[in-house]
Motif scaffolding. Structure first.
Motif, PDB file in Angstrom:
ATOM      1  N   GLU A 204      66.580 -19.173 -12.060  1.00 16.60           N
ATOM      2  CA  GLU A 204      66.514 -20.125 -10.951  1.00 16.60           C
ATOM      3  C   GLU A 204      65.200 -19.973 -10.187  1.00 16.60           C
ATOM      4  O   GLU A 204      64.574 -20.954  -9.804  1.00 16.60           O
ATOM      5  N   GLN A 205      64.757 -18.734 -10.013  1.00 14.86           N
ATOM      6  CA  GLN A 205      63.519 -18.456  -9.275  1.00 14.86           C
ATOM      7  C   GLN A 205      62.278 -18.795 -10.089  1.00 14.86           C
ATOM      8  O   GLN A 205      61.320 -19.353  -9.578  1.00 14.86           O
TER       9      GLN A 205
ATOM     10  N   SER B 148      62.023 -20.666 -13.125  1.00 12.91           N
ATOM     11  CA  SER B 148      62.041 -21.997 -13.760  1.00 12.91           C
ATOM     12  C   SER B 148      61.345 -22.073 -15.117  1.00 12.91           C
ATOM     13  O   SER B 148      60.476 -22.917 -15.331  1.00 12.91           O
TER      14      SER B 148
ATOM     15  N   ALA C 143      71.779 -22.553 -17.188  1.00 14.10           N
ATOM     16  CA  ALA C 143      70.643 -23.131 -16.459  1.00 14.10           C
ATOM     17  C   ALA C 143      69.990 -24.277 -17.228  1.00 14.10           C
ATOM     18  O   ALA C 143      68.989 -24.826 -16.795  1.00 14.10           O
TER      19      ALA C 143
END
Length: 182
Positions: free
Chosen positions: A111-112, A114, A137
């Motif tokens: 998430e951080q 990408s 994700a």
């Protein structure tokens, strides 16, 4: 959809998904043995000017296994993140705790950071866990080798098949899950 470009004279061509060029690639290494196979892939990707995020985890970060992250550092490979996932034991409960830790921590990392593609060499339960986080994700997964069950492999056949299934699921869900700009 094409994850890996064709190889000509040992050079990796530009990769694309649905016609859009991939720029940010995460390569995960969890053991000394797989790093030996991934090192050339990492080097070639960096030579082609991809934004390569090397995530080091698993036994690389354990003193009991020789803290082999030092080898990666000595090779001059830039490490984006070190994620310690190993539980205190490798019995069934310890493996489950390791897998849960890997899913949770890699989900946060993805998430951080990408990444647009995940590269793994999958034959261990740590790799399966990272692939689960990537699938959730909606990150495409490129395996550099098909998982195999061997006498020394810690991944049972059903988990090995699971990595292949996750790769297929992630690949098939990309067009439905990603915005049109991906």
């Amino acid at each position: 959809m094409r994850c890996w470009g064709k190889r000509r004279t040992g050079i990796i061509k530009k990769m694309s998904l649905s016609g859009n060029e991939i720029k940010r690639i995460c390569v995960v290494t969890a053991t000394r043995a797989e790093y030996g196979l991934l090192k050339n892939v990492i080097t070639k990707l960096m030579e082609k000017a991809y934004d390569v995020l090397v995530a080091v985890t698993g036994t690389h970060l354990s003193e009991a296994y020789g803290y082999t992250v030092r080898e990666i550092e000595e090779d001059g490979i830039p490490i984006d993140v070190k994620i310690n996932i190993l539980a205190d034991s490798d019995n069934a409960l310890g493996i489950s705790r390791t897998m849960a830790s890997a899913i949770e921590q890699f989900a946060a990392y993805f998430e951080q950071s990408s990444p647009e593609l995940l590269v793994v060499l999958g034959d261990r339960y740590e790799t399966l866990s990272v692939c689960i986080a990537a699938m959730n994700a909606r990150i495409p997964i490129a395996g550099t080798a098909r998982p195999k069950t061997t006498a020394t492999s810690k991944m049972p056949a059903q988990m090995s098949d699971g990595v292949s299934v996750l790769e297929a699921m992630a690949k098939s869900s990309i067009s439905a899950a990603r915005p049109a700009s991906f």
